[in-house]
Design a protein around this motif. Sequence first.
Motif, PDB file in Angstrom:
ATOM      1  N   ARG A   1       2.779 -14.768   3.267  1.00 15.04           N
ATOM      2  CA  ARG A   1       2.466 -14.099   4.641  1.00 15.04           C
ATOM      3  C   ARG A   1       1.123 -13.864   4.717  1.00 15.04           C
ATOM      4  O   ARG A   1       0.738 -14.162   5.866  1.00 15.04           O
ATOM      5  CB  ARG A   1       3.483 -12.926   4.886  1.00 15.04           C
ATOM      6  CG  ARG A   1       5.112 -13.255   4.869  1.00 15.04           C
ATOM      7  CD  ARG A   1       5.773 -11.969   4.833  1.00 15.04           C
ATOM      8  NE  ARG A   1       5.755 -11.495   6.433  1.00 15.04           N
ATOM      9  CZ  ARG A   1       6.776 -12.147   7.298  1.00 15.04           C
ATOM     10  NH1 ARG A   1       7.579 -13.220   7.071  1.00 15.04           N
ATOM     11  NH2 ARG A   1       6.701 -11.730   8.584  1.00 15.04           N
ATOM     12  N   GLU A   2       0.629 -13.407   3.775  1.00 12.12           N
ATOM     13  CA  GLU A   2      -0.805 -12.944   3.966  1.00 12.12           C
ATOM     14  C   GLU A   2      -1.598 -14.197   4.131  1.00 12.12           C
ATOM     15  O   GLU A   2      -2.674 -14.138   5.057  1.00 12.12           O
ATOM     16  CB  GLU A   2      -1.422 -12.582   2.579  1.00 12.12           C
ATOM     17  CG  GLU A   2      -1.011 -10.998   2.585  1.00 12.12           C
ATOM     18  CD  GLU A   2      -1.841 -10.062   1.977  1.00 12.12           C
ATOM     19  OE1 GLU A   2      -1.423  -9.204   1.321  1.00 12.12           O
ATOM     20  OE2 GLU A   2      -2.930 -10.371   1.480  1.00 12.12           O
TER      21      GLU A   2
ATOM     22  N   THR B   1      12.156 -19.597  -1.585  1.00  8.65           N
ATOM     23  CA  THR B   1      11.724 -18.291  -2.385  1.00  8.65           C
ATOM     24  C   THR B   1      12.960 -17.742  -2.830  1.00  8.65           C
ATOM     25  O   THR B   1      13.147 -16.632  -3.193  1.00  8.65           O
ATOM     26  CB  THR B   1      11.250 -17.282  -1.231  1.00  8.65           C
ATOM     27  OG1 THR B   1      11.736 -17.397  -0.034  1.00  8.65           O
ATOM     28  CG2 THR B   1       9.612 -17.745  -0.929  1.00  8.65           C
TER      29      THR B   1
ATOM     30  N   PHE C   1      -3.487 -12.617  -5.891  1.00  6.44           N
ATOM     31  CA  PHE C   1      -2.382 -12.860  -6.574  1.00  6.44           C
ATOM     32  C   PHE C   1      -2.167 -13.456  -8.054  1.00  6.44           C
ATOM     33  O   PHE C   1      -0.841 -13.366  -8.550  1.00  6.44           O
ATOM     34  CB  PHE C   1      -1.298 -13.222  -5.450  1.00  6.44           C
ATOM     35  CG  PHE C   1      -1.154 -12.499  -4.218  1.00  6.44           C
ATOM     36  CD1 PHE C   1      -0.299 -11.467  -4.248  1.00  6.44           C
ATOM     37  CD2 PHE C   1      -2.022 -12.873  -3.067  1.00  6.44           C
ATOM     38  CE1 PHE C   1       0.008 -11.022  -2.988  1.00  6.44           C
ATOM     39  CE2 PHE C   1      -1.669 -12.209  -1.887  1.00  6.44           C
ATOM     40  CZ  PHE C   1      -0.905 -11.254  -1.768  1.00  6.44           C
TER      41      PHE C   1
ATOM     42  N   PRO D   1       9.845 -10.557   2.424  1.00 10.08           N
ATOM     43  CA  PRO D   1      10.086 -10.155   0.903  1.00 10.08           C
ATOM     44  C   PRO D   1      11.587  -9.853   0.591  1.00 10.08           C
ATOM     45  O   PRO D   1      12.070  -8.944   1.574  1.00 10.08           O
ATOM     46  CB  PRO D   1       9.011  -9.094   0.804  1.00 10.08           C
ATOM     47  CG  PRO D   1       7.869  -9.395   1.953  1.00 10.08           C
ATOM     48  CD  PRO D   1       8.695 -10.076   2.996  1.00 10.08           C
TER      49      PRO D   1
ATOM     50  N   CYS E   1       6.610 -14.193  -1.575  1.00  9.66           N
ATOM     51  CA  CYS E   1       6.431 -13.883  -0.106  1.00  9.66           C
ATOM     52  C   CYS E   1       5.378 -12.974   0.618  1.00  9.66           C
ATOM     53  O   CYS E   1       4.777 -13.445   1.520  1.00  9.66           O
ATOM     54  CB  CYS E   1       7.993 -13.138   0.206  1.00  9.66           C
ATOM     55  SG  CYS E   1       9.420 -14.094   0.215  1.00  9.66           S
ATOM     56  N   LEU E   2       4.793 -12.260  -0.168  1.00 10.94           N
ATOM     57  CA  LEU E   2       3.616 -11.325   0.446  1.00 10.94           C
ATOM     58  C   LEU E   2       2.324 -12.510   0.397  1.00 10.94           C
ATOM     59  O   LEU E   2       1.566 -12.249   1.404  1.00 10.94           O
ATOM     60  CB  LEU E   2       3.174 -10.388  -0.506  1.00 10.94           C
ATOM     61  CG  LEU E   2       4.168  -8.940  -0.656  1.00 10.94           C
ATOM     62  CD1 LEU E   2       3.871  -7.984  -1.583  1.00 10.94           C
ATOM     63  CD2 LEU E   2       4.123  -8.485   0.704  1.00 10.94           C
ATOM     64  N   ALA E   3       2.396 -13.266  -0.558  1.00  8.38           N
ATOM     65  CA  ALA E   3       1.132 -13.984  -0.743  1.00  8.38           C
ATOM     66  C   ALA E   3       1.409 -15.081   0.311  1.00  8.38           C
ATOM     67  O   ALA E   3       0.592 -15.572   1.478  1.00  8.38           O
ATOM     68  CB  ALA E   3       1.205 -14.837  -1.826  1.00  8.38           C
TER      69      ALA E   3
ATOM     70  N   PRO F   1       9.856  -4.865  -2.164  1.00  8.19           N
ATOM     71  CA  PRO F   1       8.389  -4.728  -2.090  1.00  8.19           C
ATOM     72  C   PRO F   1       7.446  -5.422  -3.136  1.00  8.19           C
ATOM     73  O   PRO F   1       6.456  -5.469  -2.971  1.00  8.19           O
ATOM     74  CB  PRO F   1       8.169  -3.123  -2.054  1.00  8.19           C
ATOM     75  CG  PRO F   1       9.675  -2.711  -1.953  1.00  8.19           C
ATOM     76  CD  PRO F   1      10.555  -3.869  -2.430  1.00  8.19           C
ATOM     77  N   HIS F   2       8.141  -5.935  -4.261  1.00  8.85           N
ATOM     78  CA  HIS F   2       7.252  -6.426  -5.093  1.00  8.85           C
ATOM     79  C   HIS F   2       7.474  -7.847  -5.280  1.00  8.85           C
ATOM     80  O   HIS F   2       7.107  -8.668  -6.320  1.00  8.85           O
ATOM     81  CB  HIS F   2       7.914  -5.937  -6.613  1.00  8.85           C
ATOM     82  CG  HIS F   2       8.050  -4.421  -6.683  1.00  8.85           C
ATOM     83  ND1 HIS F   2       6.844  -3.528  -6.771  1.00  8.85           N
ATOM     84  CD2 HIS F   2       9.227  -3.621  -6.772  1.00  8.85           C
ATOM     85  CE1 HIS F   2       7.437  -2.503  -6.750  1.00  8.85           C
ATOM     86  NE2 HIS F   2       8.770  -2.425  -6.711  1.00  8.85           N
ATOM     87  N   ASP F   3       7.981  -8.629  -4.235  1.00  7.64           N
ATOM     88  CA  ASP F   3       8.065 -10.045  -4.241  1.00  7.64           C
ATOM     89  C   ASP F   3       6.817 -10.546  -3.678  1.00  7.64           C
ATOM     90  O   ASP F   3       6.502 -10.634  -2.435  1.00  7.64           O
ATOM     91  CB  ASP F   3       9.216 -10.289  -3.001  1.00  7.64           C
ATOM     92  CG  ASP F   3       9.384 -11.903  -2.795  1.00  7.64           C
ATOM     93  OD1 ASP F   3       8.612 -12.551  -3.408  1.00  7.64           O
ATOM     94  OD2 ASP F   3      10.281 -11.971  -2.202  1.00  7.64           O
ATOM     95  N   ARG F   4       5.958 -10.913  -4.648  1.00  6.44           N
ATOM     96  CA  ARG F   4       4.744 -11.119  -4.444  1.00  6.44           C
ATOM     97  C   ARG F   4       4.430 -12.541  -3.894  1.00  6.44           C
ATOM     98  O   ARG F   4       3.421 -12.913  -3.138  1.00  6.44           O
ATOM     99  CB  ARG F   4       3.628 -10.976  -5.738  1.00  6.44           C
ATOM    100  CG  ARG F   4       3.538  -9.453  -5.863  1.00  6.44           C
ATOM    101  CD  ARG F   4       2.966  -9.350  -7.436  1.00  6.44           C
ATOM    102  NE  ARG F   4       1.811  -9.977  -7.683  1.00  6.44           N
ATOM    103  CZ  ARG F   4       0.466  -9.456  -7.319  1.00  6.44           C
ATOM    104  NH1 ARG F   4       0.500  -8.353  -6.648  1.00  6.44           N
ATOM    105  NH2 ARG F   4      -0.611  -9.931  -7.288  1.00  6.44           N
TER     106      ARG F   4
END
Lengths: 296, 296
Positions: free
Chosen positions: B44-45, A156, B112, B32, B40-42, B35-38
């Motif tokens: 983690r989710e 990342t 995503f 992330p 990393c969000l994906a 906040p727009h780092d999709r």
Amino acid sequence: MPQLASAVAPTPAIDPLRERLDARLGELLPAPCDPHDRVCLAMREATLAPGKRIRPILMVLAGRELGCDAPALVDLGCAVEMVHSASLILDDMPCMDGAALRRGRPTVHRRFGEDVAVLAAVALLSQAFRVVASLPDVAPPLRNRLVASLADVVGTRGLVRGQYQDLHDGRDARGAQDISHTNELKTGVLFATALDMAGLVAGASVRARQALRRFALELGQAFQLHDDLQDRGDSTRTGKDTGRDAGKSTLLALLGPDEVRRRLRAHVAAAESQLERVYGPDCALGAYLDRLFAAA
Amino acid sequence: MPQLASAVAPTPAIDPLRERLDARLGELLPAPCDPHDRVCLAMREATLAPGKRIRPILMVLAGRELGCDAPALVDLGCAVEMVHSASLILDDMPCMDGAALRRGRPTVHRRFGEDVAVLAAVALLSQAFRVVASLPDVAPPLRNRLVASLADVVGTRGLVRGQYQDLHDGRDARGAQDISHTNELKTGVLFATALDMAGLVAGASVRARQALRRFALELGQAFQLHDDLQDRGDSTRTGKDTGRDAGKSTLLALLGPDEVRRRLRAHVAAAESQLERVYGPDCALGAYLDRLFAAA
């Protein structure tokens, strides 16, 4: 990720090295379990297709001129080439750049299907980590460090981030600095990690490794500009789809070809001055660089 | 890859361990960048979604009962969970199984986009290798060996091969043996490598590690049969799409539910007998196994 056009003149001193790298890649890639093992076939076709092997060549030359000719440098270069190959397979997929041609041939997902393309990329990445963890004659703690470096450059903060930025921010109007940053993540960071790893294996000083990293980042910027210029060109020369950057905010669209050529020359000059800090005024790496960009 | 239904009774002794694993997973997954780092969000989710964490729990229990409670076992378990999570993201994609639901939520590519799903899976795999290369208090040569094991289980002799076989041979009429072999590649090999790695970190004997591998392969077969039975069921219980196996040659389709239940019990019994060889008649791993399959 970009590749230089095949218009580069042949480099006699480089050819035996490229052949050695190709032969070793062929050994390190898994052999198909059976004639229907399409994942292994896709991995081999994608990675062994005629290519310039720029990353591993740079790594072996960088190490040699530091006095290290360990077989581990060749294996490490092959691992980086596998990562590069995996990134090309994924970049070309319909959900990414949606490319039909690469190295003059149909892209992997078009020849083998999207499922095989994804699985081949995953297997190439895994094999790259396996090769690094098993490097001959490299001390185990250094192998661990190299695995961690490779993981960082893929993840990342590296290629994954570069590809995401290119896909999602590439269509927005951006300044030259933002575009350069994406270019660095898409191309420069793998060059920088490759040369840093070569420096580590060759036992280079911290100062020499810093200069090699800076060299690699300048080279990456030059590369990306060269690729932007090629993208306007003729697919029979590049072997890739052209016009894929249409609608993307590239430095070429922002600044025009003359300024891009000027910047390209400036990055090559900056790359050369970093090399001089490590190797002095004449070195094989510099000669190789000159040839790479002779056409530009 | 299958998961057991959430109908399993709560296991008080296991809950603190699962919480510890979840907390450590949260630390080891990249945060992330913004906040727009999709990507990393994906990551983690997908990985932190409520789940049973069966693989890391088995690894920590296996190590503990061999007298080892090293933090490295938790980190190693987290790395295996990241690999598992990456494999689920990819298996669910339209070019693979084409699933809409996983763990009761829309699958990653539906939330995503396919590009982020692929990039998140690649980043999860890379992070898993990074974690293994950096295991605390594990000798560097062993860390290299564990990286190589993880690479092998992901690659063309492991999960990649299993997924390919499932996609491409799954629609043909096959004998029970061929189906079992695909099931082993899809599920059993990751269990086997996970427990072998736990055994290595815990300093288990070759004989104990062999028994742990056999235990894991029996468990993998039991798991896949359990999953086949669940696939006929109610998606509110499994949290996954059901009916995805329609048209696939499963053991359930070939042998019917009664024979599948009989075989499932036989695999669980065989798994337990392997555990007994390592740990004697009563062990926490056996108790955990009983609870896992209590509903079956």
